[in-house]
Design an enzyme around this catalytic site. Structure first.
Site, PDB file in Angstrom:
ATOM      1  CG  ASN A  12      -1.694   1.220   1.453  1.00 47.07           C
ATOM      2  OD1 ASN A  12      -1.788   2.053   0.565  1.00 47.07           O
ATOM      3  ND2 ASN A  12      -2.292   1.347   2.632  1.00 47.07           N
ATOM      4  CD1 TRP A  13       3.824   1.215  -2.736  1.00 43.80           C
ATOM      5  CD2 TRP A  13       4.006   2.514  -4.572  1.00 43.80           C
ATOM      6  NE1 TRP A  13       4.777   0.656  -3.557  1.00 43.80           N
ATOM      7  CE2 TRP A  13       4.910   1.419  -4.688  1.00 43.80           C
ATOM      8  CE3 TRP A  13       3.940   3.445  -5.602  1.00 43.80           C
ATOM      9  CZ2 TRP A  13       5.745   1.254  -5.790  1.00 43.80           C
ATOM     10  CZ3 TRP A  13       4.767   3.276  -6.706  1.00 43.80           C
ATOM     11  CH2 TRP A  13       5.664   2.200  -6.800  1.00 43.80           C
ATOM     12  CE  LYS A  14      -0.085   3.150   4.790  1.00 44.71           C
ATOM     13  NZ  LYS A  14       0.032   3.240   6.236  1.00 44.71           N
ATOM     14  CG  HIS A  98      -5.726   1.848   5.367  1.00 46.62           C
ATOM     15  ND1 HIS A  98      -5.289   2.786   6.271  1.00 46.62           N
ATOM     16  CD2 HIS A  98      -4.705   0.965   5.211  1.00 46.62           C
ATOM     17  CE1 HIS A  98      -4.046   2.485   6.633  1.00 46.62           C
ATOM     18  NE2 HIS A  98      -3.671   1.388   6.004  1.00 46.62           N
ATOM     19  CD  GLU A 100      -2.756   5.404   6.949  1.00 44.01           C
ATOM     20  OE1 GLU A 100      -2.732   5.470   5.706  1.00 44.01           O
ATOM     21  OE2 GLU A 100      -1.828   4.916   7.621  1.00 44.01           O
ATOM     22  CD  GLU A 168      -3.303  -2.599   7.461  1.00 48.07           C
ATOM     23  OE1 GLU A 168      -2.176  -2.749   6.998  1.00 48.07           O
ATOM     24  OE2 GLU A 168      -4.013  -1.599   7.201  1.00 48.07           O
ATOM     25  N   GLY A 174       2.855   2.035  10.828  1.00 44.95           N
ATOM     26  CA  GLY A 174       3.844   3.101  10.672  1.00 44.95           C
ATOM     27  C   GLY A 174       4.596   3.444  11.945  1.00 44.95           C
ATOM     28  CB  SER A 213       5.410  -1.992  12.050  1.00 45.94           C
ATOM     29  OG  SER A 213       5.041  -0.648  12.316  1.00 45.94           O
ATOM     30  N   GLY A 234       2.850  -1.151   4.219  1.00 42.71           N
ATOM     31  CA  GLY A 234       2.929   0.248   3.835  1.00 42.71           C
ATOM     32  C   GLY A 234       4.354   0.644   3.531  1.00 42.71           C
ATOM     33  N   GLY A 235       5.041   1.189   4.546  1.00 44.83           N
ATOM     34  CA  GLY A 235       6.382   1.742   4.361  1.00 44.83           C
ATOM     35  C   GLY A 235       7.346   0.816   3.623  1.00 44.83           C
TER      36      GLY A 235
HETATM   37  P1  PGA Z   1       3.004   0.126   7.575  1.00 41.27           P
HETATM   38  O1  PGA Z   1       1.512   0.361   7.002  1.00 41.27           O
HETATM   39  O2  PGA Z   1       3.503  -1.158   6.974  1.00 41.27           O
HETATM   40  O3  PGA Z   1       3.784   1.328   7.109  1.00 41.27           O
HETATM   41  O4  PGA Z   1       2.886   0.035   9.055  1.00 41.27           O
HETATM   42  C1  PGA Z   1       0.632  -0.700   6.848  1.00 41.27           C
HETATM   43  C2  PGA Z   1      -0.686  -0.207   6.305  1.00 41.27           C
HETATM   44  O5  PGA Z   1      -1.163   0.855   6.725  1.00 41.27           O
HETATM   45  O6  PGA Z   1      -1.296  -0.859   5.432  1.00 41.27           O
END
Ligand code: PGA
Length: 250
Positions: A12-14, A98, A100, A168, A174, A213, A234-235
């Site tokens: 997930n590149w956000k 998600h 967010e 999640e 993050g 993470s 994500g990251g």
């Molecule tokens: P993260 O994000 O791997 O940077 O913790 C995961 C996500 O929000 O899908």
């Protein structure tokens, strides 16, 4: 990891990525081909890159998805994108609900369900995200929150593996913090029980991803756990090298 279910490693590149970052997709493709990887690999770039990413990855092992969709097929919704538009651009999956988006855009589970249904109708596989906040975890309410989100967000009709669940924990996203292996296994087991209770045999085939993470240094502890059928990352999905490190842990 349940060997009967093909794992899914989803990035997930956000709100990260412009044209020059497409080189990561090329590097990821080369790395997967060299490894003859035995999992599905998906990247969900920002909407502006979905079409060009799908073209870049055409006929290769990397699938492309969206990060959100509207619940309607079209109409007066400035700034939104429909599931049909994502399909038209080459997407195969879409992330919905998600944390967010639940937080930043006040998305309720009822809304997330309509988005998941819209994705199914368009022929996309929705990745439906659930997870508790730190306060909810400290209050001992993680299971209640997650099952409540499942009840509210998962469509009534599911055929085979046409949805994916991503667990999640919000506090792990993050932050570098991850739940204990026991906590992950227990929550994934509870999600599996919920899916089996709701969908019977089909519930046993639905992939349950862990997210929060996840990185090369902890993937070998998390991905082998029971009922963990891959990850939502994500990251560590922004660089092909990191994502390949996670895939190597499979
Ligand atoms: P993260 O994000 O791997 O940077 O913790 C995961 C996500 O929000 O899908």
């Amino acid at each position: 990891m349940d060997s009967a279910i093909r794992p899914l490693i989803a990035g997930n590149w956000k709100m990260n990525g412009v044209t020059q970052n497409l080189s990561q997709l090329e590097a990821l493709t080369s790395g997967l081909v060299a490894r003859a990887a035995t999992c599905d690999v998906l990247i969900c770039p920002p909407a502006t890159l979905v079409r060009v990413a799908a073209t870049t990855c055409a006929d290769g092992p990397v699938l492309i998805g969206g990060q959100d969709c509207h619940f309607e097929k079209g109409g007066a919704h400035t700034g939104d994108i429909s599931a049909d538009m994502l399909v038209d651009a080459g997407a195969k999956f879409v992330i919905v609900g998600h944390s967010e988006r639940r937080a930043d855009h006040h998305e309720s589970s009822a809304l997330v369900r309509t988005k998941a249904q819209a994705a199914q109708e368009a022929g996309l596989v929705p990745i439906i995200c659930v997870g508790e906040t730190q306060d909810e975890k400290l209050a001992g309410r993680a299971l209640e929150i997650v099952t409540g989100q499942l009840t509210g967000s998962v469509p009534d009709i599911v055929e085979g593996g046409d949805i994916v669940i991503a667990y999640e924990p919000v506090w792990a996203i993050g932050t570098g913090m991850v739940p204990t292996s026991d906590d992950i296994a227990n929550m994934h087991g509870a999600i599996r029980d919920w899916l089996a209770g709701r969908f019977g045999a089909d519930g046993a085939t639905i992939r349950i991803l862990y997210g929060g993470s996840l990185k090369p240094s902890n993937a070998d502890q998390i991905l082998p756990l029971a009922n963990v059928n891959g990850g939502l990352i994500g990251g560590a999905s922004l660089k092909a090298e990191d994502l390949l490190g996670i895939i190597d842990a499979l």
